[in-house]
Design an enzyme around this catalytic site. Structure first.
Site: not given
Ligand code: 13P
Length: 246
Positions: A10-12, A88, A90, A158, A164, A203, A224-225
């Site tokens: 997930n590149w957000k 999600h 966010e 999650e 993050g 993470s 994510g990251g």
């Molecule tokens: P991180 O892997 O950056 O913690 O993000 C997780 C995430 O929200 C994936 O959807």
């Protein structure tokens, strides 16, 4: 029953066309693991890589019409999407998405043949208050009331406090919540529960992916990251693949 793991990036709101091009050149896939990437949606139409599926980071609950700024499930399907993240944390936090709306989005996705990746997870305050199971049950409830949808979803656990932050749930803590999610589905339909893919996100990195993916109810990762870097993502794919019997 063995469940094929799914590793999804997930590149957000990160990346550009050129970065995506490089990623697609460098990502290394394996038939042991299903893999998918959710780049920002405007890059979906031009993204292609044999063996890699694509997903949107969100989808409208509505069909085509007067919803400025939104993308319908039919449009996402039209550009070759296979998945759509829904709910999600966010989106829940910054766009006030409710449990009911998230279930409607899942339903809209399924109606167009997309697989919704239904995200759930508690905040740190909720965990410290001992409310994890209650929060997850509330998040799942409107989804579990949709018999035509529940057999077609992936769930992603999650924990908000792990996203993050570099803090990961221990594999035991994550396993406990994943098992709880499966029992919630089993209360509705045991067969669907047994085949349900439940991803862990928060993470996930090359150095913790193997342990997380080795847990019995963890069927892959939502990354994510670490998905922004093809080399890290490749290592996570390999870690998931190593849990699959030869
Ligand atoms: P991180 O892997 O950056 O913690 O993000 C997780 C995430 O929200 C994936 O959807």
């Amino acid at each position: 029953m063995s469940i094929t793991p799914l590793v999804m990036g997930n590149w957000k709101m990160n990346g550009r066309a050129e970065a995506l091009q490089h990623f697609l050149e460098d990502v290394q896939l394996t038939t042991k693991v299903d893999t998918a990437l959710c780049p920002p949606s405007l890059y979906l139409a031009s993204a292609f890589k044999a063996g890699l599926a694509f997903g949107a980071q969100d989808v409208s609950a509505e069909t085509d019409g007067a919803r400025t700024g939104e993308l319908s499930a039919a449009m996402l399907k039209d550009v070759g999407c296979a998945y759509a993240l829904v709910g999600h944390s966010e989106r829940r936090e910054y766009h006030a998405e409710t449990n009911e709306l998230v279930a409607e989005k899942a339903s809209a996705a399924v109606a167009q043949g997309l697989v919704p990746v239904f995200c759930v997870g508690e905040t740190l305050a909720q965990r410290e208050a001992g409310e994890v199971e209650q929060v997850i049950a509330e998040q799942l409830a409107p989804l579990l009331a949709l018999p035509d949808v529940i057999g077609k979803v992936v769930v992603a656990y999650e924990p908000v406090w792990a996203i993050g932050t570099g803090k990961t749930a221990s594999s035991e803590d994550a396993q406990q919540v994943h098992a709880y999610i499966r029992t919630q589905f089993a209360a509705v339909d045991a067969k669907i529960a047994a085949a349900l893919r439940i991803l862990y996100g928060g993470s996930v990195k090359p150095d913790n992916a193997a342990e997380l993916c080795s847990m019995p109810d963890i069927n892959g990762a939502l990354v994510g990251g670490a998905s922004l870097d093809a080399a890290s993502f490749n290592e996570i794919i390999q870690a998931a693949a190593a849990t699959v019997a030869a």
